[in-house]
Scaffold this motif. Structure first.
Motif, PDB file in Angstrom:
ATOM      1  N   SER A  60       0.850  -1.278   0.212  1.00 21.46           N
ATOM      2  CA  SER A  60      -0.329  -0.115  -0.534  1.00 21.46           C
ATOM      3  C   SER A  60       0.964   1.011   0.011  1.00 21.46           C
ATOM      4  N   PHE A  61       0.019   2.217  -0.295  1.00 15.94           N
ATOM      5  CA  PHE A  61       0.855   3.425  -0.652  1.00 15.94           C
ATOM      6  C   PHE A  61      -0.143   4.916  -0.540  1.00 15.94           C
ATOM      7  N   GLU A  62      -0.151   5.372  -0.065  1.00 19.92           N
ATOM      8  CA  GLU A  62      -1.089   6.925   0.061  1.00 19.92           C
ATOM      9  C   GLU A  62      -2.227   5.781   0.093  1.00 19.92           C
ATOM     10  N   ASP A  63      -2.953   6.370  -0.987  1.00 20.11           N
ATOM     11  CA  ASP A  63      -4.483   5.858  -1.098  1.00 20.11           C
ATOM     12  C   ASP A  63      -4.613   4.674  -2.551  1.00 20.11           C
ATOM     13  N   ARG A  84      -3.527   0.183  -3.080  1.00 21.38           N
ATOM     14  CA  ARG A  84      -3.851  -0.724  -2.432  1.00 21.38           C
ATOM     15  C   ARG A  84      -3.120  -2.170  -3.767  1.00 21.38           C
ATOM     16  N   ARG A 132      -7.206   1.774  -6.027  1.00 24.17           N
ATOM     17  CA  ARG A 132      -7.397   3.512  -5.562  1.00 24.17           C
ATOM     18  C   ARG A 132      -8.412   4.041  -4.459  1.00 24.17           C
ATOM     19  N   SER A 189      -7.794  11.285  -9.161  1.00 21.66           N
ATOM     20  CA  SER A 189      -7.441  12.083  -8.718  1.00 21.66           C
ATOM     21  C   SER A 189      -6.191  13.039  -9.356  1.00 21.66           C
ATOM     22  N   PRO A 191      -0.097   9.878  -8.781  1.00 22.01           N
ATOM     23  CA  PRO A 191       0.619   9.782  -8.223  1.00 22.01           C
ATOM     24  C   PRO A 191       2.463   9.460  -8.594  1.00 22.01           C
ATOM     25  N   GLY A 230       4.916   8.433  -5.924  1.00 20.67           N
ATOM     26  CA  GLY A 230       5.429   9.570  -4.606  1.00 20.67           C
ATOM     27  C   GLY A 230       6.444  10.970  -5.181  1.00 20.67           C
TER      28      GLY A 230
END
Length: 229
Positions: free
Chosen positions: A135-138, A140, A150, A214, A217, A229
């Motif tokens: 997972s990273f931020e939103d 998975r 997401r 969104s 990323p 990121g």
């Protein structure tokens, strides 16, 4: 988020140490090496590796004694130990396992089988590092079910984009060059033009944005490559 697993290789024979180091690095593992038992015990305490490959026959402090001391200390007892030995008798194998080794391989061994046994041990102690759930931020990723979400909305990815995202999510923030991504995603023995990476990164970005509208990323680092990121 998790770093790549760190493996401590404890082997006093230079050629054996070199072969193990090369193959572990090729698999993406971080690497520590020690030539003697005392050095191995110090590194294990200070660095807390995720797995230890331990030769039985070491100068001064034997591998058996190193294993016994590691398993006796709470701070290192959880670290999987794979014992490597030229001793093939059943009594030796039993002694190694009874001392606390999690696995035992007789020299000469198959490197492919050793890598498989390493993954088996790490799957037990570091499942996230092997990509079973990242997972990273939103974002998975469930590698076992081959699904990506997401903000809990499903993201539709092709197999190449999935592998690409997996590489990014294993090391968030790391800048991957195109050549590194080619090795990691397409394989070392397959020739693919580096511009192909740009095409698939573009598809991945689009899929991640479209899932929730969104922001992107994935960061482009001019002259270097891409990073998550």
């Amino acid at each position: 988020m998790s770093r790549d697993p760190m493996v401590l290789v404890v082997e006093d024979e230079p050629s054996q140490r070199e072969v193990l180091s090369y193959n572990l690095k090729a698999e993406g593992y971080q690497l520590l090496t020690a030539e003697a038992g005392d050095e191995a015990l110090t590194l294990a305490r200070e660095e807390e590796p995720d797995l230890i490959l331990l030769d039985w026959m070491l100068p001064e402090v034997s591998g058996i004694e190193v294993c016994r001391q590691l398993k006796a200390k709470p701070s290192t007892a959880r670290i999987p130990v794979i014992m490597l030995s030229a001793r093939s008798e059943e009594v030796d194998r039993v002694r190694g396992l009874e001392t606390g080794a999690d696995d035992y391989m007789v020299k000469p061994y198959s490197v492919v089988e050793l890598m498989a046994r390493i993954r088996t041990q790490l799957r037990r102690t570091r499942p996230a590092a092997l990509g079973e759930e990242l997972s990273f931020e939103d974002i998975r990723m469930d590698v076992g079910e081959h699904r990506v979400y997401r903000a809990e909305m499903p993201v539709d990815l092709g197999p190449t984009e999935f592998r690409l995202l997996s590489a990014f999510m294993e090391r968030p923030g790391r800048v991957w060059s195109r050549d590194q991504l080619l090795d990691r995603v397409w394989g070392r023995d397959i020739y693919v033009d580096s511009r192909t990476v740009d095409v698939h990164v573009g598809r991945l970005r689009k899929a991640l944005r479209n899932a929730t509208q969104s922001e992107d990323p994935i960061r482009t680092v001019r002259g270097a490559g891409y990073a998550l990121g």
